[in-house]
Design an enzyme around this catalytic site. Structure first.
Site, short mmCIF file in Angstrom:
data_model
loop_
_atom_site.label_atom_id
_atom_site.label_comp_id
_atom_site.label_asym_id
_atom_site.label_seq_id
_atom_site.Cartn_x
_atom_site.Cartn_y
_atom_site.Cartn_z
N HIS A 307 0.84 -1.20 0.00
CA HIS A 307 0.00 0.00 0.00
C HIS A 307 0.87 1.24 0.00
CE1 HIS A 307 -3.16 2.87 0.97
NE2 HIS A 307 -3.97 1.95 0.52
N ASP A 364 -8.04 -4.60 -0.67
CA ASP A 364 -8.54 -5.15 -1.93
C ASP A 364 -8.38 -6.65 -2.03
OD1 ASP A 364 -9.56 -2.88 -3.04
OD2 ASP A 364 -7.64 -2.23 -3.83
#
Ligand code: CMC
Length: 429
Positions: A307, A364
């Site tokens: 991320h 996700d």
């Protein structure tokens, strides 16, 4: 602590104020840098650049903290509803009972889309990606509501635009899905709550009674809350940037949808499942794909890992992993692709490459798995993300307008050819 930063440029010292946020974050306010010194800053991907002051979302990537308007994401995901969180993001405070009823009522009231819009859907190719359709349809809403194009319209009209957007997005998303299947569209059923109504429009059929599953609506409610805002990410910054030119809110959100579509942003949830399917179709050798992801000569990356801002853990991923385990257990899902996901997670989390770089599954990774388990088709995953992110985009846009922020216009360092004279075609070598 100093409240001024000193920068020495060409031997001259310039002083700039230090700005401190309510959670102690610090920034050097260089808004006068160019005027005073002639220098600009250079920061690819804005990794160190604050483009605004914002009171909506606080995020600490090192500590894995995410707050909406001060409320920890863990509490909101556990106790709140997506519409209540939307109200909170938009208005800064949790609603009282009356305010919540009014807000909910307004959203229900605007859930239908203009009948003429249905015709647009007929002209998209059968395999059109629903994100392309959604972005186009949201932009088209501005043509049905031309008053929205007036940047000086009264707040009452803006509020109506906000209700319309939140109310119509699920309807548009569900129509794009039904259109893809060649199934008849389901009109919204305004007796149902926001999440249940969306599931009804997605999975209901005019030929049979629809019975919702509370496990599915709970999971979806959580997912939408977790996605509702994430401060100045790529799509939110896009919405603010487009809105800063005083383009209408529908168009700004449509641009946000386009930004979210990319595989490095919201598109990653679709890529996760496609990657897992590829691994399965290739024989299920997970180690081979982990090795590929580590190989610098191979462009392959493990989607759903890493991320930009969370460098220790993604608080959303922790909540969603728990929800994911619950959904899979309650629904008794038996899916080889999801087995690959579990094994991949295990292998990657023990691998030195991933440990060293602090790469772990992001939101996700798990959201893709839940969507698959609740029968949302892969190509709709990013649409689900967009539904969740919508109140955040609107709140970011609203804040930008209320703060009277100037039009977004970054600078550059020019590296092209220096001045040269035009040569006629016949004289060129
Ligand atoms: N697989 C393999 N290696 C990776 C991955 C990955 N998914 N992500 C980062 N790395 C490596 C990268 O190659 C680099 O290695 P090195 O230091 O040896 O050059 C190191 O880790 C740091 O990576 P980075 O690209 O500098 O990190 P970033 O902060 O710029 O990128 C990211 C963050 C999310 C774009 C990236 O991790 C990525 O591409 N992940 C896969 C796509 C994905 O899941 N995106 C969804 C993000 S969450 C949704 C949202 O909030 O929008």
């Amino acid at each position: 602590m100093s409240d001024k930063a000193k920068i020495i440029l060409d031997g001259k010292t310039y002083e700039f104020p230090i700005v401190t946020g309510s959670e102690g974050e610090r920034a050097i306010d260089i808004s006068k840098l160019r005027d005073e010194s002639g220098f600009i800053t250079l920061d690819f991907g804005y990794k160190n650049t604050g483009a605004t002051k914002s009171a909506i979302t606080f995020l600490d990537g090192e500590e894995g903290i995410l707050h909406y308007r001060g409320y920890p994401i863990e509490q909101l995901a556990e106790k709140s509803s997506f519409l209540e969180v939307s109200y909170l993001l938009l208005n800064g405070e949790l609603p009282n009972k009356k305010q919540m009823e009014e807000f909910d009522g307004n959203i229900r009231y605007h859930s239908l889309v203009h009948e003429d819009m249905k015709r647009f859907f007929e002209f998209f190719p059968n395999n059109a990606h629903p994100m392309g359709i959604l972005s186009a349809m949201v932009n088209s809403l501005s043509t049905f509501y031309p008053k929205s194009q007036d940047p000086n319209r009264p707040m009452k009209d803006v509020e109506r635009t906000i209700y319309r957007l939140i109310a119509k997005m699920p309807t548009l998303a569900a129509i794009s899905y039904k259109n893809n299947l060649g199934h008849p569209y389901m009109y919204p059923n305004n007796k149902l709550g926001y999440v249940d109504n969306f599931l009804y429009m997605m999975f209901g059929m005019p030929t049979e009674d629809y019975v919702g599953d509370p496990v599915v609506s709970d999971a979806l409610n959580k997912l939408l809350i977790l996605h509702a805002d994430h401060e100045q990410n790529c799509s939110a910054s896009t919405v603010r940037m487009v809105g800063s030119s005083q383009a209408n809110l529908y168009s700004a959100v449509s641009a946000g949808i386009a930004a979210l579509w990319g595989p490095l942003h919201g598109g990653a949830n679709q890529e996760v499942i496609e990657m897992l399917e590829t691994i399965r179709n290739d024989g299920g050798d997970i180690q081979k794909w982990v090795d590929k992801a580590k190989d610098k000569n191979d462009p392959f990356r493990l989607f759903g890992f890493g991320h930009r801002v969370y460098k220790n853990f993604d608080p959303r991923a922790i909540i969603i992993k728990k929800a994911c385990d619950e959904v899979l257990k309650k629904m008794g899902v038996n899916d080889p692709v999801l087995d690959i996901a579990r094994r991949l997670e295990e292998i990657a989390l023990k691998d030195e490459y991933f440990i060293e770089r602090k790469l772990y599954p992001n939101v996700d990774f798990y959201s893709g798995i839940i969507y698959r388990a609740i029968n949302i088709p892969t190509r709709m995953f990013t649409v689900m993300f967009a539904l969740g992110r919508l109140p955040g985009w609107i709140a970011q846009w609203k804040e930008m307008v209320e703060n009277k922020e100037p039009i977004g216009r970054p600078r550059q360092i020019y590296t092209g050819a220096t001045k040269r004279d035009y040569v006629a075609l016949m004289d060129r070598k």
